[in-house]
Design a protein around this motif. Structure first.
Motif: not given
Ligand SMILES: Cc1cc2nc3c(=O)[nH]c(=O)nc-3n(C[C@H](O)[C@H](O)[C@H](O)COP(=O)(O)OP(=O)(O)OC[C@H]3O[C@@H](n4cnc5c(N)ncnc54)[C@H](O)[C@@H]3O)c2cc1C
Length: 164
Positions: A41-51
């Motif tokens: 499970c790739n549960f999130t990404n450090l660079d998650s942002r609207p763009a």
């Protein structure tokens, strides 16, 4: 629907004091989470942002991400003592198994008094006054309703859609 979106929505609504029932047609909870990230499970990404999101309404993404960030999810994962590591491009995976993420979501639902009913297939929805959700196990009524049926899928994953 007891998968990533439905459980997350349910537990947050429960934490905000709503009485929540999750109806899921599969007998096993979170099947797609279990196969995600090769079972880790790739549960999130450090660079998650609207763009980083494609959307017909980019503003939705902005407000949603402002209220709950990847750091909030990482804090939740750490609260449940799930070890994780970063792979390339900020992708975060469990060191162990995606099962830990499903267990975490279910534990948070239980803590927020969210009821989860598996093996309940939704067959129709009506709204004469309150929502009336018909399932193969009977009808449930509620003032609010969230549909989190996911996308069309490989039948291997055991999911389907509400619309025929
Ligand atoms: C092989 C694979 C690997 C992936 N890896 C990753 C990854 O590492 N990281 C990542 O972020 N994403 C990954 N994804 C994508 C990710 O798994 C999905 O985006 C996410 O799980 C979608 O969650 P969801 O809750 O929106 O939908 P779903 O997981 O599709 O859940 C929908 C739920 O609704 C239920 N349902 C549908 N119809 C009815 C009905 N009529 N009555 C009752 N219940 C119903 C289904 O049974 C299901 O439980 C992967 C996907 C696949 C297929």
């Amino acid at each position: 629907m007891a998968a990533a979106a439905g459980l997350m929505c349910a537990l947050r609504a429960g934490q905000h004091g709503r009485r929540v029932l999750v109806l899921e047609h599969a007998d096993k909870i979170g099947k797609k989470i279990l196969i995600s990230g090769g079972g880790r499970c790739n549960f999130t990404n450090l660079d998650s942002r609207p763009a980083a999101f494609l959307s017909a309404n980019p503003h939705f993404c902005k407000s949603a991400l402002a209220r709950y960030t990847q750091q909030d999810f990482i804090a939740l994962v750490e609260k449940h003592r799930i070890a994780w590591h970063e792979k390339t491009l900020g992708q975060l995976f469990c060191d162990g198994s995606a099962r830990q993420i499903v267990a975490m979501l279910l534990a948070e639902c239980a803590a927020a008094d969210v009821e989860v009913k598996a093996a309940h297939r939704i067959t129709g929805i009506d709204k004469p006054d309150r929502f009336a959700v018909a399932t193969d196990q009977g009808v449930f009524t509620s003032a609010s309703l969230v549909l989190a049926t996911g996308g069309p899928l490989d039948p291997q994953d055991g999911c389907d859609r509400l619309c025929p």
